[in-house]
Design an enzyme around this catalytic site. Structure first.
Site, mmCIF file in Angstrom:
data_model
loop_
_atom_site.group_PDB
_atom_site.id
_atom_site.type_symbol
_atom_site.label_atom_id
_atom_site.label_comp_id
_atom_site.label_asym_id
_atom_site.label_seq_id
_atom_site.Cartn_x
_atom_site.Cartn_y
_atom_site.Cartn_z
ATOM 1 N N HIS A 51 14.721 12.747 8.698
ATOM 2 C CA HIS A 51 13.814 12.399 7.607
ATOM 3 C C HIS A 51 13.294 10.974 7.749
ATOM 4 O O HIS A 51 12.569 10.482 6.888
ATOM 5 C CB HIS A 51 14.565 12.567 6.279
ATOM 6 C CG HIS A 51 13.689 12.684 5.085
ATOM 7 N ND1 HIS A 51 13.800 11.839 4.003
ATOM 8 C CD2 HIS A 51 12.688 13.543 4.778
ATOM 9 C CE1 HIS A 51 12.912 12.172 3.081
ATOM 10 N NE2 HIS A 51 12.231 13.210 3.522
ATOM 11 N N LYS A 53 11.164 7.731 8.887
ATOM 12 C CA LYS A 53 9.776 7.442 9.212
ATOM 13 C C LYS A 53 9.757 6.035 9.812
ATOM 14 O O LYS A 53 9.905 5.037 9.100
ATOM 15 C CB LYS A 53 8.866 7.490 7.980
ATOM 16 C CG LYS A 53 8.876 8.843 7.233
ATOM 17 C CD LYS A 53 9.836 8.828 6.098
ATOM 18 C CE LYS A 53 9.699 9.990 5.138
ATOM 19 N NZ LYS A 53 9.947 11.292 5.682
ATOM 20 N N ASP A 58 4.960 -2.914 19.766
ATOM 21 C CA ASP A 58 5.175 -4.074 20.637
ATOM 22 C C ASP A 58 6.415 -4.887 20.289
ATOM 23 O O ASP A 58 6.506 -6.062 20.661
ATOM 24 C CB ASP A 58 3.943 -4.997 20.630
ATOM 25 C CG ASP A 58 2.734 -4.371 21.320
ATOM 26 O OD1 ASP A 58 2.940 -3.398 22.079
ATOM 27 O OD2 ASP A 58 1.607 -4.851 21.108
ATOM 28 N N HIS A 236 6.078 10.302 -4.289
ATOM 29 C CA HIS A 236 6.943 10.503 -3.135
ATOM 30 C C HIS A 236 7.700 9.230 -2.764
ATOM 31 O O HIS A 236 8.482 9.222 -1.810
ATOM 32 C CB HIS A 236 6.100 10.978 -1.937
ATOM 33 C CG HIS A 236 6.887 11.539 -0.806
ATOM 34 N ND1 HIS A 236 7.006 10.894 0.408
ATOM 35 C CD2 HIS A 236 7.598 12.681 -0.686
ATOM 36 C CE1 HIS A 236 7.742 11.620 1.223
ATOM 37 N NE2 HIS A 236 8.123 12.717 0.589
ATOM 38 N N LYS A 238 10.404 6.276 -2.561
ATOM 39 C CA LYS A 238 11.869 6.218 -2.688
ATOM 40 C C LYS A 238 12.243 4.739 -2.786
ATOM 41 O O LYS A 238 12.436 4.058 -1.769
ATOM 42 C CB LYS A 238 12.563 6.845 -1.479
ATOM 43 C CG LYS A 238 12.139 8.298 -1.191
ATOM 44 C CD LYS A 238 11.107 8.324 -0.100
ATOM 45 C CE LYS A 238 10.898 9.684 0.544
ATOM 46 N NZ LYS A 238 10.806 10.820 -0.279
ATOM 47 N N ASP A 243 17.082 -6.348 -11.120
ATOM 48 C CA ASP A 243 17.234 -7.729 -11.617
ATOM 49 C C ASP A 243 16.377 -8.768 -10.913
ATOM 50 O O ASP A 243 16.775 -9.943 -10.807
ATOM 51 C CB ASP A 243 18.699 -8.147 -11.513
ATOM 52 C CG ASP A 243 19.579 -7.473 -12.541
ATOM 53 O OD1 ASP A 243 19.041 -6.712 -13.371
ATOM 54 O OD2 ASP A 243 20.792 -7.693 -12.511
#
Length: 292
Positions: A51, A53, A58, A236, A238, A243
């Site tokens: 999952h 990404k 470079d 979508h 996450k 604080d």
């Protein structure tokens, strides 16, 4: 003339046919499939998803967050409407940690032993530090079922929640918790911490959506606030911010599957400046949400 490697998840990219792969490889791109199915539409490792990404360019620039590559992420799927996600561009030493994670996954999938000096030699390190970066502490944390004794990202979330004194803002498309996280959030509510949870207002998977609403709804009894994001969009992102001092942006949902079964990666950032920006984003999203 660039060296390009593309690693896709066997289940998440099941629509990618062998002909498409051949076409991509015809341009000189090296491509691999993580946990491919043994037959079309049959994958015995369906529960174990890569999952993550990750993009590394470079050795100097990295990207991490919720965005996959697909039409729906560009808002082109009428089922979901526009796509609300959070993705992060980073520079500096933490890019090296992203690169290590990609190379480990690539080596596992392809069995190709890359010459690491090419990617982590003195020249690459010098390039990655060639421009002065702001002094922001970042931890690149990965987790997955290959490390059954340590749920690193889950532990990071728990630590953030336990340290909160003022507020905890959570955005996640899936909100399905185990007892440890549920109790930790309840204790935060009992302690007077402003706990706010934002989930989508429309399902991409109906049963998961109903489960998320149930788990989030349970926390309402303890003082948490629940928001359903814009019904014209799909949330979508996450993220979790606490604080005005620490936040996390990555691929792990606030969800048992993410913690136990998926291969995930998050950036934990220890910066008041970044945390304040993330809080402002959450508060702006509230204006587009329905308060439950």
């Amino acid at each position: 003339g660039l060296e390009i490697r593309l690693l896709i998840d066997g289940m998440g990219s099941k629509a990618i046919t062998k002909n498409i792969i051949k076409e991509i490889e015809s341009y000189g791109i090296k491509m691999a499939v993580f946990f491919p199915g043994i037959l079309p539409h049959i994958n015995t490792r369906i529960n174990y998803r890569n999952h993550r990404k990750i993009v590394v360019i470079d050795g100097k620039v990295g990207f991490i967050g919720g965005n996959n590559i697909g039409d729906e992420y560009l808002g082109k799927d009428p089922k979901f409407g526009y796509w609300r996600d959070t993705h992060l561009k980073i520079t500096g030493d933490s890019v090296k940690d992203l690169n290590i994670r990609f190379i480990l996954d690539w080596r596992y999938t392809t069995k190709e032993d890359l010459v690491l000096d090419k990617y982590f030699g003195n020249e690459t390190l010098r390039l990655s530090n060639s421009k002065a970066c702001k002094d922001i502490g970042i931890q690149i944390v990965s987790s997955g079922p290959d490390s059954t004794e340590l749920d690193e990202i889950k532990y990071g979330y728990i630590k953030m929640i336990q340290k909160a004194k003022k507020y905890i803002y959570i955005q996640t498309p899936y909100f399905i918790l185990d007892k440890t996280l549920t109790d930790t959030l309840k204790i935060a509510c009992f302690s007077g911490v402003d706990v706010r949870i934002m989930i989508p207002s429309k399902p991409d998977h109906p049963f998961v959506y109903w489960a998320s609403s149930s788990y989030a709804g349970e926390l309402l009894k303890y003082g948490a606030k629940l928001y359903n994001y814009d019904h014209n969009a799909f949330l979508h992102a996450k993220t979790i911010v606490v604080d005005d001092c620490v936040c996390s942006i990555g691929t792990a949902n606030m969800d048992i599957r993410s913690f136990e079964l998926n291969f995930e990666i998050n950036a934990f950032m220890y910066s008041s400046e970044v945390a304040k920006k993330q809080r402002a984003i959450f508060e702006n999203d509230i204006l587009k949400s329905k308060y439950m």
